[in-house]
Design an enzyme around this catalytic site. Sequence first.
Site, PDB file in Angstrom:
ATOM      1  N   SER A 178       0.222   7.065   4.686  1.00 38.24           N
ATOM      2  CA  SER A 178       0.515   6.196   5.826  1.00 38.24           C
ATOM      3  C   SER A 178       0.780   4.786   5.321  1.00 38.24           C
ATOM      4  CB  SER A 178      -0.659   6.190   6.796  1.00 38.24           C
ATOM      5  OG  SER A 178      -1.698   5.413   6.254  1.00 38.24           O
ATOM      6  N   LYS A 179       1.066   3.908   6.259  1.00 35.97           N
ATOM      7  CA  LYS A 179       1.443   2.536   5.898  1.00 35.97           C
ATOM      8  C   LYS A 179       0.383   1.824   5.072  1.00 35.97           C
ATOM      9  CE  LYS A 179       4.360  -0.298   7.819  1.00 35.97           C
ATOM     10  NZ  LYS A 179       5.498   0.162   7.101  1.00 35.97           N
TER      11      LYS A 179
END
Length: 479
Positions: A245-246
């Site tokens: 994820s980010k």
Amino acid sequence: MRSVRVRFAPSPTGELHIGGARTALFNYLFARAQKGTFILRIDDTDLERSRPEYTEGLLNSMRWLSLDWDEGPYFQSRRLEEYNREAARLLEEKKAYHCYCTPEELAAGREQARKAGKPYLYPGTCRNLSREKARAHLAAGRSAVIRLRTPDHGETVVRDLIRGEIRFNNSDLDDFIIIKSNGLPTYNFASVVDDTQMQITDVIRAEEHLSNTPRQQLCIEALGYEQPRYAHVPMILAPDRSKLSKRHGAISVEEFRSRGYLPEALINYIALLGWSPGEEEIVPLSKMVSLFSLDRVSKTAAIYDTTKLTWMNGYYLREAPLDRIATEALPFFEARGLLKAPLEKEEEDYFKKVIATVRDRVKTLVELAEASTYFYQEISSYDPKGVEKHFCKEGSADLLRRAAELLRNVEPFDLDTVETAYRDLSKELGVSTGRLIHSTRLAISGRTMGPGLFEIIILLGRDKTVSRLEKAALWIEEL
Ligand code: GLU
């Protein structure tokens, strides 16, 4: 044998991420290796989340990565008639039916299943609804979805080119929705109608879609078309094996681009996320085409590691043709206010020389521009550690003045002559060549590290070098 046709089918609900880029790449490589056709399809039936600017972004990212497609982009939102036509045919053939269950009724069923600790399956309430009952529902203002009538018994077997045979019990699959009450198709149905109409031979996509595949196969069977082959590529996990994820840093292609990564490095890196070309890790796109096959794609998750990507980027920065790097680097020099496109011939020549001098020591285009600033701008400060080490010694200002004098007069002003003169000067002054070199470097670049000093001197030119040496001498005296 039908000729190979594959598709990449992103949903335009965000930027192109490395996972999506890898799916696109594997489809592209498979098509090129098999002399087939690579189709781009935009799965934009989720009208709320899909945005034209995301589509634009996806296309730009693909172009930047050189993943050129042969057909499309096709847009699902422009093909709604096709889905409804196929659904109508299934209704007529009694392979699908209208379901009038209300959201409340369905939610109650789901709640019951949850309490019983069982997965929810639609119980088939409307499967064999009488005409009267259906009319009554309509009269009561209920809206309808269309569900596929799926078999209660037996198995659906997915033969995956990467994972082998995966068996699903039909009793675990309910009569799922193919057309929603708003008339839009579900992902599974739209995908299947498109894949069959577009004569896709091989569906290569992310592992997360594996659970959709038996449903899609059942749709295709009901529609009476030939099944494509399937290949589900492994997940990409973060270094701690959690879902990527980010928070694990950059994950969209656009972000990598703005951080100064080269498309060839990114492509090379993402190819290795699940595919192994053999011994060599550096494999340019053109070479990948000749090496690519699905049997070298692994079943196990790939681990995402930016250190390796950055290393690879450094490699391509050093090795790619200078013109190519110049094209990619220019926007970064512009962003720092070092240059403004379009460049005059002379500016461009100088720009390329700067890149050639600096690129061996940096890993991204952002670093390249940063490491090149002193070729374009005056020095506004000196590295403090360098000052302590090289400017604070007795006689430092004099040393720089002597160097300035030497460079003002040395003839010819070229690499060898300057270097020899420098070595002679250090002997004459009774200081080490190192000392002379380090303090000169700090004076003319503001830094303690960088390319070879004599290269910097020649590139900066006589006037700038001399004036910076004198300026630094003054600066030291005023300390
Ligand atoms: N639109 C789907 C996605 O982006 C496509 C999946 C597929 O390839 O079938 O995940």
